[in-house]
Design a protein around this motif. Structure first.
Motif, PDB file in Angstrom:
ATOM      1  N   LEU A  74       0.849  -1.109  -0.061  1.00 34.20           N
ATOM      2  CA  LEU A  74       0.012  -0.105   0.109  1.00 34.20           C
ATOM      3  C   LEU A  74       0.746   1.205  -0.031  1.00 34.20           C
ATOM      4  N   ALA A  75       1.972   1.365   0.714  1.00 35.45           N
ATOM      5  CA  ALA A  75       2.961   2.366   0.851  1.00 35.45           C
ATOM      6  C   ALA A  75       3.431   2.562  -0.787  1.00 35.45           C
ATOM      7  N   ALA A  76       3.692   1.502  -1.291  1.00 37.41           N
ATOM      8  CA  ALA A  76       4.135   1.634  -2.849  1.00 37.41           C
ATOM      9  C   ALA A  76       3.156   2.000  -3.647  1.00 37.41           C
ATOM     10  N   ALA A  77       2.002   1.677  -3.581  1.00 37.62           N
ATOM     11  CA  ALA A  77       0.783   2.266  -4.238  1.00 37.62           C
ATOM     12  C   ALA A  77       0.846   3.555  -3.903  1.00 37.62           C
ATOM     13  N   HIS A  78       0.906   4.000  -2.779  1.00 39.15           N
ATOM     14  CA  HIS A  78       0.626   5.567  -2.486  1.00 39.15           C
ATOM     15  C   HIS A  78       1.907   6.386  -3.000  1.00 39.15           C
ATOM     16  N   LEU A  79       3.018   5.779  -2.888  1.00 38.73           N
ATOM     17  CA  LEU A  79       4.300   6.642  -3.313  1.00 38.73           C
ATOM     18  C   LEU A  79       4.496   6.628  -4.823  1.00 38.73           C
ATOM     19  N   ALA A  80       4.142   5.748  -5.409  1.00 39.79           N
ATOM     20  CA  ALA A  80       4.581   5.581  -6.941  1.00 39.79           C
ATOM     21  C   ALA A  80       4.174   6.545  -7.699  1.00 39.79           C
ATOM     22  N   PRO A  81       2.871   7.194  -7.657  1.00 39.48           N
ATOM     23  CA  PRO A  81       2.678   8.593  -8.633  1.00 39.48           C
ATOM     24  C   PRO A  81       3.400   9.827  -8.058  1.00 39.48           C
ATOM     25  N   MET A  82       4.092   9.826  -7.050  1.00 46.30           N
ATOM     26  CA  MET A  82       4.785  10.881  -6.541  1.00 46.30           C
ATOM     27  C   MET A  82       6.258  11.210  -7.316  1.00 46.30           C
ATOM     28  N   GLY A  83       6.661  10.295  -8.125  1.00 46.64           N
ATOM     29  CA  GLY A  83       7.877  10.751  -8.748  1.00 46.64           C
ATOM     30  C   GLY A  83       9.077  10.547  -7.980  1.00 46.64           C
ATOM     31  N   LEU A  84       9.264   9.619  -6.993  1.00 47.27           N
ATOM     32  CA  LEU A  84      10.242   9.552  -5.852  1.00 47.27           C
ATOM     33  C   LEU A  84      11.235   8.908  -6.229  1.00 47.27           C
ATOM     34  N   SER A  85      12.691   9.052  -5.906  1.00 47.60           N
ATOM     35  CA  SER A  85      13.525   7.900  -6.297  1.00 47.60           C
ATOM     36  C   SER A  85      13.484   6.665  -5.200  1.00 47.60           C
ATOM     37  N   ILE A  86      12.735   5.994  -5.360  1.00 46.69           N
ATOM     38  CA  ILE A  86      12.357   5.017  -4.433  1.00 46.69           C
ATOM     39  C   ILE A  86      11.911   3.535  -5.078  1.00 46.69           C
ATOM     40  N   SER A  87      12.179   2.583  -4.636  1.00 45.52           N
ATOM     41  CA  SER A  87      11.712   1.095  -4.947  1.00 45.52           C
ATOM     42  C   SER A  87      11.314   0.382  -3.546  1.00 45.52           C
ATOM     43  N   VAL A  88      10.378  -0.554  -3.931  1.00 44.58           N
ATOM     44  CA  VAL A  88      10.114  -1.519  -2.796  1.00 44.58           C
ATOM     45  C   VAL A  88      10.431  -2.814  -3.091  1.00 44.58           C
ATOM     46  N   LEU A  89      10.956  -3.629  -2.035  1.00 40.10           N
ATOM     47  CA  LEU A  89      11.243  -4.974  -2.236  1.00 40.10           C
ATOM     48  C   LEU A  89      10.210  -5.850  -1.350  1.00 40.10           C
ATOM     49  N   VAL A  90       9.586  -6.628  -1.976  1.00 45.91           N
ATOM     50  CA  VAL A  90       8.686  -7.461  -1.336  1.00 45.91           C
ATOM     51  C   VAL A  90       8.900  -9.066  -1.585  1.00 45.91           C
ATOM     52  N   VAL A  91       8.915  -9.580  -0.471  1.00 43.66           N
ATOM     53  CA  VAL A  91       9.287 -11.020  -0.268  1.00 43.66           C
ATOM     54  C   VAL A  91       8.026 -12.021  -0.606  1.00 43.66           C
ATOM     55  N   ARG A  92       8.145 -12.673  -1.742  1.00 41.33           N
ATOM     56  CA  ARG A  92       7.033 -13.439  -2.325  1.00 41.33           C
ATOM     57  C   ARG A  92       6.377 -14.446  -1.276  1.00 41.33           C
ATOM     58  N   GLU A  93       7.228 -14.954  -0.285  1.00 36.92           N
ATOM     59  CA  GLU A  93       6.732 -16.126   0.518  1.00 36.92           C
ATOM     60  C   GLU A  93       6.102 -17.185  -0.480  1.00 36.92           C
ATOM     61  N   TRP A  94       4.877 -17.702  -0.168  1.00 37.08           N
ATOM     62  CA  TRP A  94       4.119 -18.632  -0.907  1.00 37.08           C
ATOM     63  C   TRP A  94       2.876 -18.122  -1.939  1.00 37.08           C
ATOM     64  N   ASP A  95       2.958 -16.754  -2.211  1.00 36.00           N
ATOM     65  CA  ASP A  95       1.785 -15.984  -2.570  1.00 36.00           C
ATOM     66  C   ASP A  95       1.849 -16.808  -4.171  1.00 36.00           C
ATOM     67  N   HIS A  96       0.587 -16.887  -4.778  1.00 30.71           N
ATOM     68  CA  HIS A  96       0.488 -17.184  -5.935  1.00 30.71           C
ATOM     69  C   HIS A  96       1.251 -18.365  -6.608  1.00 30.71           C
ATOM     70  N   LEU A  97       1.806 -19.308  -5.793  1.00 33.86           N
ATOM     71  CA  LEU A  97       2.896 -20.449  -6.157  1.00 33.86           C
ATOM     72  C   LEU A  97       1.942 -21.380  -6.687  1.00 33.86           C
ATOM     73  N   ASP A  98       2.128 -21.832  -7.934  1.00 33.35           N
ATOM     74  CA  ASP A  98       1.540 -23.014  -8.358  1.00 33.35           C
ATOM     75  C   ASP A  98       2.795 -23.813  -8.713  1.00 33.35           C
ATOM     76  N   LEU A  99       2.914 -25.086  -7.811  1.00 35.12           N
ATOM     77  CA  LEU A  99       3.881 -26.207  -8.233  1.00 35.12           C
ATOM     78  C   LEU A  99       3.787 -26.677  -9.218  1.00 35.12           C
ATOM     79  N   ASP A 100       2.775 -26.823 -10.124  1.00 33.36           N
ATOM     80  CA  ASP A 100       2.821 -27.621 -11.436  1.00 33.36           C
ATOM     81  C   ASP A 100       3.199 -26.711 -12.319  1.00 33.36           C
ATOM     82  N   ASN A 101       3.410 -25.322 -12.319  1.00 29.99           N
ATOM     83  CA  ASN A 101       4.022 -24.598 -13.103  1.00 29.99           C
ATOM     84  C   ASN A 101       4.862 -23.584 -12.636  1.00 29.99           C
ATOM     85  N   LEU A 102       6.050 -23.846 -12.301  1.00 32.14           N
ATOM     86  CA  LEU A 102       6.762 -22.837 -11.659  1.00 32.14           C
ATOM     87  C   LEU A 102       7.542 -21.714 -12.612  1.00 32.14           C
ATOM     88  N   ARG A 103       7.500 -21.845 -13.761  1.00 35.15           N
ATOM     89  CA  ARG A 103       7.807 -20.645 -14.659  1.00 35.15           C
ATOM     90  C   ARG A 103       6.871 -19.772 -14.726  1.00 35.15           C
TER      91      ARG A 103
END
Length: 131
Positions: A74-103
């Protein structure tokens, strides 16, 4: 430790000369900091970024009941349109992991172009090497 709401954090980032990378927690900050330091040592070039944890936004009332990853997105979504020199690194964990199609490509993140999502679970796992 300094704490911010979204508005004051955006101002703090705008006042920096270096790029800002925001991560989920202390371990992520240490791992990324170590990788950047190794790169700095190998290249002989001074690091040109600051690594912050999302916990710096503890004064943001709208985040009080949310999990860390959601706060970061949410912070990234709020800050994105401001043109700041910023990046956000999110750790995927197990989100949207399809073990049948890892690619399968990762789904879009709410933070848009400034959000980077790891391909695997837990940033600490990137530290292992084969011996």
């Amino acid at each position: 430790m300094t704490s911010y709401d979204l508005k004051s954090y955006a101002l703090a980032v705008r006042l920096r000369k270096a790029k800002t990378v925001v991560v989920e927690g202390a371990t992520d900050k240490r791992v990324l900091g170590r990788l950047l330091t190794e790169q700095e040592t190998a290249s002989g070039c001074k690091r040109k970024c600051v690594v912050d944890e999302i916990s710096l936004l503890s004064r943001e009332q709208s985040f009080s009941t949310l999990g860390i990853k959601t706060r970061l997105q949410l912070a990234a979504a709020h800050l994105a349109p401001m043109g700041l020199s910023i990046s956000v690194l999110v750790v995927r964990e197990w989100d949207h992991l399809d073990l049948d199609n890892l690619r399968e490509p990762l789904p879009d993140s709410p933070g848009g172009d400034l959000t980077y999502v790891t391909k695997g679970h837990s940033i600490e796992n990137y530290w292992f090497t084969e011996n």
